[in-house]
Motif scaffolding. Structure first.
Motif, PDB file in Angstrom:
ATOM      1  N   ALA A 139       8.314   4.087  13.538  1.00  0.00           N
ATOM      2  CA  ALA A 139       9.037   2.834  13.340  1.00  0.00           C
ATOM      3  C   ALA A 139       8.307   1.911  12.358  1.00  0.00           C
ATOM      4  CB  ALA A 139       9.238   2.137  14.683  1.00  0.00           C
ATOM      5  N   ARG A 140       6.981   1.842  12.430  1.00  0.00           N
ATOM      6  CA  ARG A 140       6.239   0.949  11.539  1.00  0.00           C
ATOM      7  C   ARG A 140       6.279   1.429  10.100  1.00  0.00           C
ATOM      8  NH1 ARG A 140       0.733  -0.571  14.990  1.00  0.00           N
ATOM      9  NH2 ARG A 140       1.796  -1.531  16.781  1.00  0.00           N
ATOM     10  N   GLU A 141       6.172   2.739   9.905  1.00  0.00           N
ATOM     11  CA  GLU A 141       6.238   3.285   8.550  1.00  0.00           C
ATOM     12  C   GLU A 141       7.643   3.130   7.973  1.00  0.00           C
ATOM     13  OE1 GLU A 141       2.815   4.775  10.664  1.00  0.00           O
ATOM     14  OE2 GLU A 141       4.955   4.944  11.156  1.00  0.00           O
ATOM     15  N   SER A 142       8.673   3.307   8.813  1.00  0.00           N
ATOM     16  CA  SER A 142      10.046   3.108   8.348  1.00  0.00           C
ATOM     17  C   SER A 142      10.290   1.655   7.955  1.00  0.00           C
ATOM     18  CB  SER A 142      11.047   3.529   9.430  1.00  0.00           C
ATOM     19  OG  SER A 142      11.096   4.937   9.560  1.00  0.00           O
ATOM     20  N   ALA A 143       9.688   0.729   8.709  1.00  0.00           N
ATOM     21  CA  ALA A 143       9.832  -0.688   8.379  1.00  0.00           C
ATOM     22  C   ALA A 143       9.177  -0.997   7.041  1.00  0.00           C
ATOM     23  CB  ALA A 143       9.230  -1.546   9.487  1.00  0.00           C
ATOM     24  N   ALA A 144       7.994  -0.418   6.791  1.00  0.00           N
ATOM     25  CA  ALA A 144       7.319  -0.625   5.503  1.00  0.00           C
ATOM     26  C   ALA A 144       8.156  -0.066   4.363  1.00  0.00           C
ATOM     27  CB  ALA A 144       5.941   0.035   5.527  1.00  0.00           C
ATOM     28  N   LEU A 145       8.761   1.104   4.570  1.00  0.00           N
ATOM     29  CA  LEU A 145       9.589   1.705   3.532  1.00  0.00           C
ATOM     30  C   LEU A 145      10.839   0.867   3.289  1.00  0.00           C
ATOM     31  CD1 LEU A 145      10.199   3.973   1.573  1.00  0.00           C
ATOM     32  CD2 LEU A 145      11.142   5.303   3.483  1.00  0.00           C
ATOM     33  N   ALA A 146      11.466   0.371   4.353  1.00  0.00           N
ATOM     34  CA  ALA A 146      12.654  -0.468   4.186  1.00  0.00           C
ATOM     35  C   ALA A 146      12.310  -1.747   3.421  1.00  0.00           C
ATOM     36  CB  ALA A 146      13.252  -0.803   5.554  1.00  0.00           C
ATOM     37  N   GLU A 147      11.161  -2.343   3.714  1.00  0.00           N
ATOM     38  CA  GLU A 147      10.732  -3.543   2.996  1.00  0.00           C
ATOM     39  C   GLU A 147      10.475  -3.234   1.522  1.00  0.00           C
ATOM     40  OE1 GLU A 147       7.220  -6.974   3.214  1.00  0.00           O
ATOM     41  OE2 GLU A 147       7.459  -5.494   4.830  1.00  0.00           O
ATOM     42  N   LEU A 148       9.877  -2.086   1.252  1.00  0.00           N
ATOM     43  CA  LEU A 148       9.633  -1.677  -0.128  1.00  0.00           C
ATOM     44  C   LEU A 148      10.953  -1.479  -0.877  1.00  0.00           C
ATOM     45  CD1 LEU A 148       7.928  -0.631  -2.482  1.00  0.00           C
ATOM     46  CD2 LEU A 148       7.820   1.583  -1.317  1.00  0.00           C
ATOM     47  N   ARG A 170       0.822  -1.210   0.000  1.00  0.00           N
ATOM     48  CA  ARG A 170       0.000   0.000   0.000  1.00  0.00           C
ATOM     49  C   ARG A 170       0.854   1.257   0.000  1.00  0.00           C
ATOM     50  NH1 ARG A 170      -3.494   1.089   4.141  1.00  0.00           N
ATOM     51  NH2 ARG A 170      -2.346  -0.179   5.635  1.00  0.00           N
ATOM     52  N   LEU A 171       2.058   1.177   0.575  1.00  0.00           N
ATOM     53  CA  LEU A 171       2.952   2.332   0.578  1.00  0.00           C
ATOM     54  C   LEU A 171       3.423   2.653  -0.842  1.00  0.00           C
ATOM     55  CD1 LEU A 171       4.513   4.513   2.063  1.00  0.00           C
ATOM     56  CD2 LEU A 171       6.337   2.838   2.478  1.00  0.00           C
ATOM     57  N   ARG A 172       3.698   1.638  -1.639  1.00  0.00           N
ATOM     58  CA  ARG A 172       4.083   1.884  -3.035  1.00  0.00           C
ATOM     59  C   ARG A 172       2.960   2.618  -3.775  1.00  0.00           C
ATOM     60  NH1 ARG A 172       7.403   0.414  -7.186  1.00  0.00           N
ATOM     61  NH2 ARG A 172       8.719  -0.921  -5.878  1.00  0.00           N
ATOM     62  N   ALA A 173       1.720   2.183  -3.571  1.00  0.00           N
ATOM     63  CA  ALA A 173       0.591   2.855  -4.214  1.00  0.00           C
ATOM     64  C   ALA A 173       0.471   4.297  -3.722  1.00  0.00           C
ATOM     65  CB  ALA A 173      -0.696   2.079  -3.945  1.00  0.00           C
ATOM     66  N   TRP A 174       0.680   4.518  -2.437  1.00  0.00           N
ATOM     67  CA  TRP A 174       0.636   5.866  -1.862  1.00  0.00           C
ATOM     68  C   TRP A 174       1.696   6.747  -2.504  1.00  0.00           C
ATOM     69  CZ3 TRP A 174       3.655   9.383   0.621  1.00  0.00           C
ATOM     70  CH2 TRP A 174       3.050  10.335   1.451  1.00  0.00           C
ATOM     71  N   LEU A 175       2.921   6.232  -2.642  1.00  0.00           N
ATOM     72  CA  LEU A 175       4.010   7.000  -3.234  1.00  0.00           C
ATOM     73  C   LEU A 175       3.738   7.298  -4.707  1.00  0.00           C
ATOM     74  CD1 LEU A 175       7.043   5.137  -1.625  1.00  0.00           C
ATOM     75  CD2 LEU A 175       6.330   7.493  -1.151  1.00  0.00           C
ATOM     76  N   ARG A 176       3.159   6.324  -5.405  1.00  0.00           N
ATOM     77  CA  ARG A 176       2.846   6.539  -6.823  1.00  0.00           C
ATOM     78  C   ARG A 176       1.837   7.670  -6.979  1.00  0.00           C
ATOM     79  NH1 ARG A 176       1.241   1.715  -7.978  1.00  0.00           N
ATOM     80  NH2 ARG A 176      -0.990   2.140  -7.906  1.00  0.00           N
ATOM     81  N   GLU A 177       0.829   7.702  -6.110  1.00  0.00           N
ATOM     82  CA  GLU A 177      -0.166   8.769  -6.195  1.00  0.00           C
ATOM     83  C   GLU A 177       0.429  10.103  -5.781  1.00  0.00           C
ATOM     84  OE1 GLU A 177      -4.627   9.960  -4.523  1.00  0.00           O
ATOM     85  OE2 GLU A 177      -3.759   7.995  -4.066  1.00  0.00           O
ATOM     86  N   ALA A 178       1.247  10.115  -4.728  1.00  0.00           N
ATOM     87  CA  ALA A 178       1.854  11.359  -4.260  1.00  0.00           C
ATOM     88  C   ALA A 178       2.754  11.967  -5.322  1.00  0.00           C
ATOM     89  CB  ALA A 178       2.648  11.105  -2.977  1.00  0.00           C
ATOM     90  N   ALA A 179       3.461  11.105  -6.066  1.00  0.00           N
ATOM     91  CA  ALA A 179       4.388  11.575  -7.094  1.00  0.00           C
ATOM     92  C   ALA A 179       3.715  11.798  -8.438  1.00  0.00           C
ATOM     93  CB  ALA A 179       5.531  10.572  -7.240  1.00  0.00           C
ATOM     94  N   SER A 180       2.394  11.536  -8.508  1.00  0.00           N
ATOM     95  CA  SER A 180       1.639  11.677  -9.765  1.00  0.00           C
ATOM     96  C   SER A 180       2.277  10.839 -10.876  1.00  0.00           C
ATOM     97  CB  SER A 180       1.559  13.151 -10.180  1.00  0.00           C
ATOM     98  OG  SER A 180       0.911  13.917  -9.206  1.00  0.00           O
ATOM     99  N   GLU A 181       2.549   9.575 -10.570  1.00  0.00           N
ATOM    100  CA  GLU A 181       3.125   8.632 -11.530  1.00  0.00           C
ATOM    101  C   GLU A 181       2.136   7.484 -11.726  1.00  0.00           C
ATOM    102  OE1 GLU A 181       5.823   8.813 -13.288  1.00  0.00           O
ATOM    103  OE2 GLU A 181       7.081  10.336 -12.332  1.00  0.00           O
ATOM    104  N   PRO A 182       1.065   7.684 -12.498  1.00  0.00           N
ATOM    105  CA  PRO A 182       0.041   6.642 -12.650  1.00  0.00           C
ATOM    106  C   PRO A 182       0.542   5.378 -13.328  1.00  0.00           C
ATOM    107  CG  PRO A 182      -0.323   8.412 -14.224  1.00  0.00           C
ATOM    108  CD  PRO A 182       0.747   8.882 -13.287  1.00  0.00           C
ATOM    109  N   ASP A 183       1.629   5.487 -14.097  1.00  0.00           N
ATOM    110  CA  ASP A 183       2.156   4.321 -14.814  1.00  0.00           C
ATOM    111  C   ASP A 183       3.133   3.507 -13.982  1.00  0.00           C
ATOM    112  OD1 ASP A 183       0.672   5.040 -17.053  1.00  0.00           O
ATOM    113  OD2 ASP A 183       2.268   6.321 -17.834  1.00  0.00           O
TER     114      ASP A 183
END
Length: 331
Positions: free
Chosen positions: A249-258, A214-227
């Motif tokens: 800590a939980r958000e950092s863990a999700a980002l590190a996993e991504l 879900r973080l990847r999808a969030w980043l894609r929308e934030a960066a306006s990169e629909p593709d």
């Protein structure tokens, strides 16, 4: 110039039916831009170098106008007599590890830190940055500054920008304000602003998720990169994330996993960042740029991001190894 203007008009960068351009409250970035428009334009603008040149991915048609301006600037800053940008930081030196720490291992450490119930997510940021500034009549300079953004419970927030360079503590800081001196005292307040209540449920204003997918999808929308996000675009989106949020800590863990599942990011060794913090460095090179991602070896939190040129481009007055931009995030 006519050809570029025709391309710009045809591109229609702000279509009326764009989902992110409808009526609604302004986000933090839009409010800052609106405030800047209301002031007299300074003689020098802080900008990021145009990501064009040999081997660089083509930009959308509407970006051609910026490229034309950059070519004009190159008449001043380019050529064989070009000198390095004043106050420009040198690239960080990475010390190779005998047994490098993979991003997968770092993600495991981040999950363990999150399980211990450590730091919580907070909206706002505290960042030290170095960025190039250019003008038509002066050589480029690198402006070091510190920015602190704090949000209040009523939805309003404050932003404090200070001229300071921790690599030169107590020494004058180079600035280029329209009516100000070229040198200011360390700690000089560049701006202090209070923004009214603003709410938004769209990234980057909405809280980032706590799982990698879900973080990847969030980043894609934030960066306006629909593709989708390539590795370079993902790192740009991470910078956008950290300029709006101080991760828990939980958000950092999700980002590190991504990041662990991102193609092209490889461990480079140990590094001491510009704030004196020990970190692990991970690199990615593409299209004439080298990205150095710095992460905390214990918690997996992102500490900093440095971008340098990997080859010279005389058209823009840059040389291989020149630092394009650097950010160091703090709590």
């Amino acid at each position: 110039m006519a050809d570029e203007l025709d391309l710009l008009r045809a591109a229609d960068p702000v279509p009326a039916d764009h989902p992110r351009l409808g009526d609604g409250p302004l986000d933090q970035r839009a409010e800052r831009l609106l405030a800047d428009l209301r002031r007299e334009p300074p003689a020098r603008r802080r900008v990021r170098w145009p990501r064009t040149g040999p081997g660089v991915r083509p930009r959308p048609a509407w970006a051609l106008l910026a490229a034309v301006v950059a070519v004009t600037l190159s008449l001043v800053v380019g050529g064989t007599a070009t000198t390095p940008a004043l106050a420009a930081p040198r690239p960080l030196v990475v010390r190779a590890d005998a047994t490098p720490v993979s991003l997968a291992e770092l993600a495991r450490r981040a999950r363990a830190d999150a399980a211990a119930g450590a730091q919580a997510l907070r909206k706002g940021t505290h960042v030290q940055s170095w960025s190039l500034a250019m003008s038509e009549d002066k050589a480029p300079i690198t402006l070091p500054e510190e920015r602190i953004v704090r949000w209040k419970t009523d939805g309003s927030h404050t932003e404090l920008v200070v001229a300071t360079d921790p690599t030169r503590p107590g020494r004058p800081v180079l600035r280029d304000d329209a009516d100000g001196p070229p040198l200011v005292e360390d700690g000089h307040v560049v701006s202090r602003r209070t923004y009214p209540r603003s709410w938004s449920d769209a990234p980057p204003q909405s809280p980032p998720p706590r799982d990698a997918t879900r973080l990847r999808a969030w980043l894609r929308e934030a960066a306006s990169e629909p593709d989708g996000l390539g590795t370079g675009e993902l790192l740009d989106a991470v910078e956008l994330l950290l300029d709006h949020w101080t991760l828990g800590a939980r958000e950092s863990a999700a980002l590190a996993e991504l990041l662990a599942g991102t193609e092209g990011l490889r461990p480079a060794g140990q590094v001491t960042d510009r704030l004196g913090r020990a970190g692990l460095a991970y690199t990615y090179e593409a299209r004439g740029l080298a990205h150095l991602l710095i992460m905390d070896p214990r918690t997996g939190a992102v500490l900093g991001l440095e971008t340098t040129f990997t080859r010279a481009d005389p058209a823009y007055g840059v040389r291989a190894g020149d630092v394009m931009e650097y950010s160091a995030w703090m709590r």
